[in-house]
Design an enzyme around this catalytic site. Structure first.
Site, short mmCIF file in Angstrom:
data_model
loop_
_atom_site.label_atom_id
_atom_site.label_comp_id
_atom_site.label_asym_id
_atom_site.label_seq_id
_atom_site.Cartn_x
_atom_site.Cartn_y
_atom_site.Cartn_z
N CYS D 34 18.25 -40.45 68.84
CA CYS D 34 17.53 -41.13 69.12
C CYS D 34 17.39 -42.29 70.05
O CYS D 34 16.17 -43.10 70.43
CB CYS D 34 16.22 -40.59 68.89
SG CYS D 34 15.75 -38.93 69.08
N CYS D 103 8.56 -44.42 70.48
CA CYS D 103 10.01 -44.54 69.76
C CYS D 103 10.37 -45.65 68.85
O CYS D 103 11.85 -45.18 67.49
CB CYS D 103 10.99 -45.08 70.66
SG CYS D 103 10.11 -43.47 72.17
#
Ligand SMILES: Cc1ncc(COP(=O)(O)O)c(C=O)c1O
Ligand SMILES: Cc1ncc(COP(=O)(O)O)c(C=O)c1O
Lengths: 165, 391, 391, 165
Positions: D34, D103
């Site tokens: 990610c 994130c």
């Protein structure tokens, strides 16, 4: 300018405009709904077109076509004049734009009608000349690309043609 | 040689201030607004600023503006995007008969795909009746699209009356304001619209610049799919110079609209007076006063529009016409048909749109030439001969 | 201050000759190409000339070129237009995994609308296998879309081998040549493609200029519906300056392609050599030689791309990355996933694209900075610490 | 530049980079798939964070967040440090770009994990702190506009959120 020089010349200085008062024959084609209407009047002497005049309601091409037809026809015998086709007229004008081929190119038809009218008056029976159809027409007809039905709003006479493809 | 443009509806020159604003974005600041490095900075800020400027013209929020490449794209995006996003709600769409082809044709395509389309008629001035709109609405209606102003006959729709009906029923309302933007006030709250289309090249901005206002919360699926430019609502590298130009044109429009429109309307009224005085058998089309300030639309009886247009062109006067012969599709204007204009009059239609270089001195010359040319063409018109004999 | 653009893939400056050609069409020749009067003449001729020029770049006929506002629009037009026109023939579409989003996303939308989509895999270089393509074709296949070159890893597809398979079966073949146009020869007959997308801003033309080549006889319904510009295949007032600019860029590309590409490739190879010498744990992505001349794509092990990009930016070096953090959708590049690159390497990817101002002198500086920055970021990388301990 | 000055300062001159060799607690979050991965090591004395160091693989925001967390935490009691939220960190940085909120903003989680690790080693039982989820996330989440599912390729964690709307 959408037209070539010959057309612009005939449009700007149309030959033989008018209506012969005591015409020997009268021919009318078109109607204003489709944008073009032509009326030819002729004077015949010794089976020849002594005089040809036209009145035209229509676009540049229609006026130039009428003018050219009158010039081509004048002095010809009736049989010779009946041989003049819309194609000949377009050619004499150095070519018409694709979308004006059908619509404004009715001059020969009008002339032929006038001659027929003259002959009818003389009681010479003739087969009725077929009109070339003319009328409103989609500009895509002459095109090799598929007519985009959804977007081009083709005119009524072409709808069929378009569907076919 | 005389050159008088009276066809600014077809194209406007880019305002020098607009071009000046655009210029650096072709070369110096050529970066991509999505670049994370410094080359993206100036373009990104410029696009953001332009978005604010266009939003300000409409009294909207910046994030409600989607930049497009033209009004047609904005219309297609709005209509197909609303339809795709509302399928579950219903399948009925309402529009009116005098919309631009970039509204009518996408809707006809949707109709072929199973949507139901109601095309409202207009009266002889081109006005849609709010009561007819109300009656057309069904439980299935997913959106309404009715233009702000007609590009041909110039008629302004009573949008607040129409949108009030839509709001009662909670139906999204799109308006194609392409020919209105920059000339009449278009605050989305006052109009009550949920989507609005405009294009820069109609009001002295560049070609290739369009925008779609979409009210926050309105569901719309994108037409151009790909990258996530415009928050995923319109893919494709931002045309930064065009966007900057549109922003600048919006600023100028906001600042100068009142002055611009009143001076254009004065010039237009003078022109109208002169030509009506000079040419017999002339008819005004569109609404007598509910119309675009720079628009004048007439029908010249007994003659055909293209012939008029070409002869006027030879005299250095540039106009357009809704006659069959001037449309590439070779049909006379659907707008003129919809207002019930007789075919002969539709064929003899002339559209004058004024613009930045229009001058008071032009009117007498235009009237004189129109009079001369009309007489000349009537002399060769079988319709005129018939009328003369009959009259 | 040093400023080295190595991200010409994101945007190129407009060539001065291109801008010069465009300039008059904003002001002097601002007319609408569809106007019948004199103001339409020059714009009409300019658009016709540009069409010839773009056609010449592709070895196509002028009437086979549709001007669009960007590559995304051209791709959406091609794919949705082919699908809409071929519904009766079948519902199966083939593409590959490393297409641009403006190909993949429209196809996914078609998939939701009931079309069947086969997304061919690629090998580790990004190549599509012609044999796999052959096997994917069914009696229902209506078209194939496979790119000419990949904008990230630079890999060139063996188009003639792929189109030969399509031709055998008589299936229309579209190629997105957006990143290839202007840099490698793209004669449609040699490639064997039926549709081809390109955009001017990739090869020194203006933003807002795109084109779609459509082989004569190929059935396609329009995406932007409205007026009959582009013969009814793309509505919207022609963006004349952009079209003129695209034409000019096409001329320059044709004249200079060989010289341009070989000099870019030489600069690129020198840069590659220098950075591989300076930075350990560097990986080349894409094909070793079947690649765009101006493209270099690497993965810097143990560090993340955005951090690299931002640090390089501080040193005046502009690059892009396919890392998760640099995409607004916050997914790492689908291209890097499709070639099977390990996630850590995908995160550390750097894309260099060279362009008109690239110089041989840049390479040592870039290599030095990349080496310094990589070392610095590795010092704070838990992955690097793990590797150091382990190794 | 996508970031403000405070973030750029912490990115360019990150504080407390490194790994404490004989750490009292270690916390790791994220993974390279990610794009972000953080490892915090802490030194505890008298229930206070005597030292905090981090290693981060990630974007500008992730590095700045780590740096800021380390500064905020240093010198605080463990209980105080456990009160630091990812939101506090974002605020201290003058705000993160919308698409980086989820994130890259895992710094507080990593710190809390390190403290938990320390406490576990001290055998003080604690309720496991919930991770904020983080991971890959669509940039449209914070947006009021409907996420254009067909074109924006939202990340996995947001797909649900998007569908809901
Ligand atoms: C291969 C490819 N196709 C399509 C596009 C989309 O181009 P545009 O931004 O002009 O729509 C790009 C953009 O870089 C690209 O690289
Ligand atoms: C009302 C209206 N809508 C849409 C359009 C289409 O605009 P464009 O050519 O920018 O797509 C026009 C064009 O003149 C228009 O007048």
């Amino acid at each position: 300018m959408p037209y070539n020089e010959i057309i612009m010349d005939h449009f700007s200085n149309p030959r033989n405009v008018g209506e012969i008062p005591d015409a020997d024959g009268v021919g009318e084609v078109g109607n204003p709904v489709c944008g073009d209407m032509m009326k030819f009047t002729i004077k015949v002497k010794d089976d020849r077109l002594e005089d040809v005049k036209f009145l035209t309601f229509g676009c540049g091409a229609a006026i130039a076509v009428s003018s050219m037809v009158s010039e081509l026809a004048k002095g010809k015998t009736l049989d010779e004049a009946m041989q003049i086709t819309n194609k000949d007229v377009a050619a004499a004008l150095g070519g018409l734009p694709g979308n004006k081929m059908h619509c404004s190119n009715l001059g020969a038809d009008a002339l032929h009608k006038a001659i027929e009218d003259y002959r009818k008056r003389q009681a010479v029976p003739v087969a009725k000349t077929e009109e070339s159809g003319g009328g409103c027409c989609c500009s895509f007809c002459d095109d090799d690309f598929d007519c985009p039905v959804s977007s081009a709003s083709p005119g009524p006479t072409c709808e069929a043609k378009v569907q076919e493809k | 040689m005389v050159k008088i443009n009276l066809d600014y509806g077809a194209a406007t020159p880019v305002d020098p201030a607009v071009l000046q604003a655009m210029y650096p974005y072709f070369t110096e600041h050529y970066g991509n607004p999505h670049s994370l490095h410094d080359l993206g900075e100036q373009p990104r800020q410029a696009v953001a600023a332009a978005r604010e400027k266009v939003a300000a013209l409409l009294g909207a929020k910046a994030e409600e503006i989607i930049f497009t490449s033209c009004a047609s794209e904005a219309n297609n995006t709005a209509l197909k995007g609303l339809a795709a996003a509302s399928k579950s709600k219903g399948k009925h769409i309402i529009t009116c008969a005098i919309e631009h082809h970039s509204v009518l044709n996408p809707l006809r395509t949707l109709e072929k795909a199973g949507f139901k389309l109601t095309i409202l008629p207009v009266d002889r001035y081109g006005l849609v009746d709010p009561e007819q709109l109300r009656q057309a609405i069904t439980g299935e209606t997913i959106f309404i699209s009715i233009q702000a102003a007609n590009p041909e006959i110039g008629t302004l729709q009573p949008l607040p009356l129409l949108t009030a009906v839509a709001q009662e029923k909670g139906i999204p309302f799109h308006t194609d304001a392409t020919s209105a933007a920059g000339f009449i006030p278009l605050k989305v709250e006052e109009l009550g619209v949920d989507l609005l289309t405009l294009a820069g090249d109609q009001f002295y901005g560049p070609k290739g610049s369009g925008a779609l206002y979409v009210r926050r919360g309105t569901r719309l699926l994108p037409l151009l799919e790909g990258g996530i430019q415009e928050k995923g609502r319109r893919a494709g590298t931002e045309n930064v110079p065009a966007i900057v130009g549109l922003g600048e044109a919006a600023v100028l429009a906001r600042e100068k609209m009142a002055a611009r429109s009143s001076s254009l309307a004065a010039l237009r009224d003078a022109l109208k007076e002169k030509i009506f005085a000079a040419v017999p058998h002339l008819h005004l089309n569109g609404h007598p006063h509910l119309r675009l300030p720079h628009n004048l639309h007439v029908s010249v009886e007994f003659v055909e529009g293209e012939a008029l247009l070409l002869r006027l062109n030879m005299a250095g006067i540039y106009v357009s016409s809704g006659s069959t012969c001037t449309s590439q599709a070779l049909k006379s204007s659907h707008v003129l048909q919809a207002i019930g204009l007789a075919p002969e009059l539709a064929q003899g239609s002339l559209l004058f749109t004024l613009g930045p270089e229009s001058k008071a001195e032009d009117a007498p010359y235009v009237a004189e030439q129109l009079s001369r040319i009309t007489a000349l063409l009537r002399q060769m018109s079988p319709l005129y001969h018939k009328y003369s004999k009959g009259g």
